[in-house]
Design a protein around this motif. Structure first.
Motif: not given
Length: 157
Positions: A94-100, A126-131, A143-148
């Motif tokens: 969350l503290s990063e912009n873009g891929p890490t 990744h399977k949970e679609s968080l990243i 990913l958006p669910p991970g942001v939440l």
């Protein structure tokens, strides 16, 4: 939209930086997204970009403040004890912009074993679609669910 922003700024206490005033989260969220939209439109119009390109450019300009993350140069640490590896990873992303880079995450987390980190944290998230974990390039993107989920850790309800 500019009038709405002006109204919130002047009549809802969002712009007051005094220590005793706590801006309403809904107002702050509205201001953030209206401002992002306005900036994306200005970028799109003045630089002949598509809506997607402009929004992506504006998103990279937004710096998220994550109080649980300490940063100095290229070093980062999660300051909240008791979080799982996955929760700590989400805060860092969350503290990063873009891929890490995967290697940066492992270094920041001080995880003892990169293979276990991939197996127990990256692939399940990744399977949970968080990243989005791109194994070939070893990059991780929130990913958006991970942001939440990460934002829930920053501001628990």
């Amino acid at each position: 939209m500019l009038l709405a922003l002006y109204e919130i700024r002047n009549n809802r206490g969002v712009s007051h930086a005094g220590g005793d005033i706590d801006p309403n989260l809904m107002d702050a969220t509205a201001v953030l997204y209206m401002s992002k939209w306005l900036m994306a439109e200005l970028v799109r119009i003045f630089h002949n970009l598509t809506v997607e390109q402009a929004a992506s450019l504006v998103e990279t300009l937004v710096v998220r403040e994550v109080p649980q993350i300490w940063t100095e140069g290229s070093r980062k640490r999660v300051l909240s004890p008791g979080l799982t590896w996955k929760q700590r990873m989400l805060l860092l992303l969350l503290s990063e912009n873009g891929p890490t880079q995967e290697s940066d995450l492992v270094k920041w987390l001080e995880h003892p074993n990169i293979a276990r980190f991939r197996r127990d944290v990256l692939r399940p998230a990744h399977k949970e679609s968080l990243i989005d974990y791109e194994e070939e390039g070893r990059t991780v993107r929130l990913l958006p669910p991970g942001v939440l989920k990460a934002e829930d850790l920053v501001m628990p309800k």
